[in-house]
Design a protein around this motif. Structure first.
Motif, PDB file in Angstrom:
ATOM      1  N   LEU A  44      62.603  54.257  95.052  1.00 30.00           N
ATOM      2  CA  LEU A  44      62.035  55.577  95.349  1.00 30.00           C
ATOM      3  C   LEU A  44      63.076  56.486  95.993  1.00 30.00           C
ATOM      4  N   GLY A  45      63.899  55.901  96.879  1.00 33.81           N
ATOM      5  CA  GLY A  45      64.961  56.688  97.508  1.00 33.81           C
ATOM      6  C   GLY A  45      65.966  57.190  96.489  1.00 33.81           C
ATOM      7  N   TRP A  46      66.306  56.343  95.513  1.00 34.98           N
ATOM      8  CA  TRP A  46      67.257  56.746  94.475  1.00 34.98           C
ATOM      9  C   TRP A  46      66.682  57.882  93.629  1.00 34.98           C
ATOM     10  N   ILE A  47      65.406  57.759  93.249  1.00 34.03           N
ATOM     11  CA  ILE A  47      64.773  58.798  92.436  1.00 34.03           C
ATOM     12  C   ILE A  47      64.696  60.110  93.214  1.00 34.03           C
ATOM     13  N   LEU A  48      64.359  60.011  94.510  1.00 37.49           N
ATOM     14  CA  LEU A  48      64.291  61.222  95.342  1.00 37.49           C
ATOM     15  C   LEU A  48      65.658  61.877  95.439  1.00 37.49           C
ATOM     16  N   GLY A  49      66.699  61.064  95.655  1.00 34.90           N
ATOM     17  CA  GLY A  49      68.051  61.624  95.711  1.00 34.90           C
ATOM     18  C   GLY A  49      68.458  62.252  94.395  1.00 34.90           C
ATOM     19  N   ALA A  50      68.110  61.599  93.285  1.00 37.21           N
ATOM     20  CA  ALA A  50      68.458  62.128  91.961  1.00 37.21           C
ATOM     21  C   ALA A  50      67.761  63.446  91.680  1.00 37.21           C
ATOM     22  N   SER A  51      66.576  63.632  92.262  1.00 29.48           N
ATOM     23  CA  SER A  51      65.834  64.874  92.015  1.00 29.48           C
ATOM     24  C   SER A  51      66.498  66.086  92.664  1.00 29.48           C
ATOM     25  N   PHE A  52      67.406  65.851  93.623  1.00 29.30           N
ATOM     26  CA  PHE A  52      68.136  66.950  94.272  1.00 29.30           C
ATOM     27  C   PHE A  52      69.586  67.039  93.780  1.00 29.30           C
ATOM     28  N   SER A  53      69.919  66.285  92.726  1.00 30.04           N
ATOM     29  CA  SER A  53      71.296  66.215  92.258  1.00 30.04           C
ATOM     30  C   SER A  53      71.441  66.816  90.864  1.00 30.04           C
ATOM     31  N   THR A  54      72.678  66.991  90.448  1.00 25.06           N
ATOM     32  CA  THR A  54      72.967  67.445  89.089  1.00 25.06           C
ATOM     33  C   THR A  54      73.066  66.227  88.165  1.00 25.06           C
ATOM     34  N   SER A  55      73.040  66.482  86.878  1.00 22.54           N
ATOM     35  CA  SER A  55      73.165  65.397  85.904  1.00 22.54           C
ATOM     36  C   SER A  55      74.508  64.678  86.048  1.00 22.54           C
ATOM     37  N   ARG A  56      75.560  65.440  86.351  1.00 25.61           N
ATOM     38  CA  ARG A  56      76.887  64.830  86.517  1.00 25.61           C
ATOM     39  C   ARG A  56      76.911  63.892  87.711  1.00 25.61           C
ATOM     40  N   GLU A  57      76.316  64.293  88.825  1.00 24.55           N
ATOM     41  CA  GLU A  57      76.270  63.433  90.009  1.00 24.55           C
ATOM     42  C   GLU A  57      75.448  62.177  89.754  1.00 24.55           C
ATOM     43  N   ILE A  58      74.387  62.297  88.940  1.00 27.25           N
ATOM     44  CA  ILE A  58      73.560  61.137  88.618  1.00 27.25           C
ATOM     45  C   ILE A  58      74.354  60.116  87.808  1.00 27.25           C
ATOM     46  N   PHE A  59      75.090  60.579  86.824  1.00 29.15           N
ATOM     47  CA  PHE A  59      75.819  59.668  85.952  1.00 29.15           C
ATOM     48  C   PHE A  59      77.066  59.086  86.621  1.00 29.15           C
ATOM     49  N   THR A  60      77.597  59.781  87.625  1.00 29.50           N
ATOM     50  CA  THR A  60      78.783  59.270  88.324  1.00 29.50           C
ATOM     51  C   THR A  60      78.416  58.472  89.575  1.00 29.50           C
ATOM     52  N   GLY A  61      77.108  58.326  89.855  1.00 28.68           N
ATOM     53  CA  GLY A  61      76.666  57.527  90.993  1.00 28.68           C
ATOM     54  C   GLY A  61      76.918  58.172  92.336  1.00 28.68           C
ATOM     55  N   LYS A  62      76.939  59.497  92.393  1.00 29.48           N
ATOM     56  CA  LYS A  62      77.226  60.202  93.649  1.00 29.48           C
ATOM     57  C   LYS A  62      76.015  61.003  94.130  1.00 29.48           C
ATOM     58  N   ILE A  63      74.826  60.471  93.865  1.00 30.02           N
ATOM     59  CA  ILE A  63      73.624  61.254  94.190  1.00 30.02           C
ATOM     60  C   ILE A  63      73.398  61.389  95.691  1.00 30.02           C
ATOM     61  N   PHE A  64      73.883  60.415  96.492  1.00 27.89           N
ATOM     62  CA  PHE A  64      73.650  60.484  97.930  1.00 27.89           C
ATOM     63  C   PHE A  64      74.775  61.213  98.676  1.00 27.89           C
ATOM     64  N   LYS A  65      75.783  61.640  97.948  1.00 26.01           N
ATOM     65  CA  LYS A  65      76.863  62.410  98.578  1.00 26.01           C
ATOM     66  C   LYS A  65      76.530  63.901  98.608  1.00 26.01           C
ATOM     67  N   PHE A  66      75.757  64.347  97.635  1.00 21.78           N
ATOM     68  CA  PHE A  66      75.336  65.755  97.548  1.00 21.78           C
ATOM     69  C   PHE A  66      76.543  66.691  97.670  1.00 21.78           C
ATOM     70  N   GLU A  67      77.554  66.418  96.868  1.00 20.04           N
ATOM     71  CA  GLU A  67      78.791  67.204  96.931  1.00 20.04           C
ATOM     72  C   GLU A  67      78.553  68.672  96.598  1.00 20.04           C
ATOM     73  N   SER A  68      77.611  68.951  95.718  1.00 18.91           N
ATOM     74  CA  SER A  68      77.325  70.344  95.343  1.00 18.91           C
ATOM     75  C   SER A  68      76.077  70.888  96.036  1.00 18.91           C
ATOM     76  N   GLY A  69      75.607  70.150  97.057  1.00 19.00           N
ATOM     77  CA  GLY A  69      74.436  70.604  97.808  1.00 19.00           C
ATOM     78  C   GLY A  69      73.125  70.088  97.241  1.00 19.00           C
ATOM     79  N   PHE A  70      72.040  70.519  97.851  1.00 24.05           N
ATOM     80  CA  PHE A  70      70.698  70.133  97.410  1.00 24.05           C
ATOM     81  C   PHE A  70      70.231  71.114  96.332  1.00 24.05           C
ATOM     82  N   HIS A  71      69.907  70.584  95.192  1.00 28.61           N
ATOM     83  CA  HIS A  71      69.519  71.435  94.068  1.00 28.61           C
ATOM     84  C   HIS A  71      67.990  71.540  93.992  1.00 28.61           C
ATOM     85  N   LEU A  72      67.439  72.412  94.838  1.00 29.52           N
ATOM     86  CA  LEU A  72      65.991  72.626  94.846  1.00 29.52           C
ATOM     87  C   LEU A  72      65.507  73.281  93.560  1.00 29.52           C
TER      88      LEU A  72
END
Length: 281
Positions: A30-58
């Motif tokens: 659930l935590g992974w899905i929640l993090g992915a929901s605030f990430s870009t597709s690139r961050e999801i595929f590169t495994g960087k969803i919890f870094k939020f390098e480009s911010g929270f994508h509301l």
């Protein structure tokens, strides 16, 4: 602490370990899905969803709600779930009360029929149902509501029947002495006494209808009447064209939220409904 039974607890330790591992696994997913929901597709595929390098994508939630039609799916499922729950309760509660309090010709056969109907998988009756629907010309949202009510009545009636059967007959005798009719006794006295069971079975019915997929897939004829289950399938299928995986996971969170909140705020009611009962008579 002197009442603590170490031997008994040690025997239960494997079960505790399994439960803890399952809870941890579920929380991580659930935590992974929640993090992915605030990430870009690139961050999801590169495994960087919890870094939020480009911010929270509301905007993922805005896109899911408006562009991907989650608002339509959400509204349809809410309509189906709420109306079906009231319809099922209106049929099952009086039926369970009568079957549990009075003996009449055919009562045993009716209870047996409900048990059999409850045990029949939906896939076994889908073709006869489809033939009847085509023959009678039933369509639109009313079709799914009727199907959901029919599928949940046997389970709900059997569930409530056991609770009504445990209530003391002194309640009815006192109501009779006060001049209450049978319908008034049921509505004013007996039904409130099984309120925990009513709340619990209504929650189960709500979640069952909300998460139902198979019948909705067969009987929905347009996107305007599609519930969340089939709607999520449509969103997943559209990923090959849009590539907006952040919006997809945002849609998953939106769909998951109602049942999650229901569990959080109604857990005590659910436990009371499963374990509680009236005064045995």
């Amino acid at each position: 602490m002197k009442d603590f039974n170490w031997k008994k607890e040690l025997k239960l330790l494997p079960g505790y370990i399994v439960v803890v591992l399952w809870v941890l696994f579920t929380a991580v997913m659930l935590g992974w899905i929640l993090g992915a929901s605030f990430s870009t597709s690139r961050e999801i595929f590169t495994g960087k969803i919890f870094k939020f390098e480009s911010g929270f994508h509301l905007e993922n939630y805005v896109t899911a709600w408006q562009v991907q039609n989650v608002s339509v799916f959400f509204g349809n499922s809410l309509l189906y779930s709420v109306v079906s729950c009231f319809g099922v309760l209106a049929i099952s509660a009086p039926a369970a009360y009568v079957l549990s309090r009075w003996k009449f010709t055919g009562g045993t056969a009716l209870r047996l029929g409900l048990v059999i109907a409850m045990s029949v998988p939906a896939i076994m009756v889908i073709m006869p149902l489809y033939s009847l629907v085509v023959k009678w010309g039933i369509k639109g949202r009313i079709l799914l509501i009727l199907l959901y009510i029919m599928m949940r009545v046997p389970y709900t009636t059997i569930y409530l029947l056991d609770f009504f059967a445990t209530l003391s007959r002194s309640y009815e005798e006192a109501a009779y002495l006060d001049g209450c009719s049978a319908p008034k006794t049921f509505l004013k006295i007996m039904l409130p006494l099984v309120q925990p069971a009513v709340v619990t079975v209504t929650i189960f019915n709500f979640m069952s209808v909300w998460n139902e997929f198979f019948m909705a897939l067969i009987f929905t004829s347009s996107e305007s009447m599609t519930p969340v289950g089939v709607g999520l399938l449509n969103i997943v299928n559209s990923m090959k064209y849009t590539g907006n995986y952040g919006g997809m996971f945002a849609a998953v969170i939106i769909v998951f939220l109602p049942t999650f909140l229901l569990y959080i705020f109604m857990s005590e009611k659910i436990i009371a409904g499963v374990t509680g009962g009236g005064v045995k008579g």
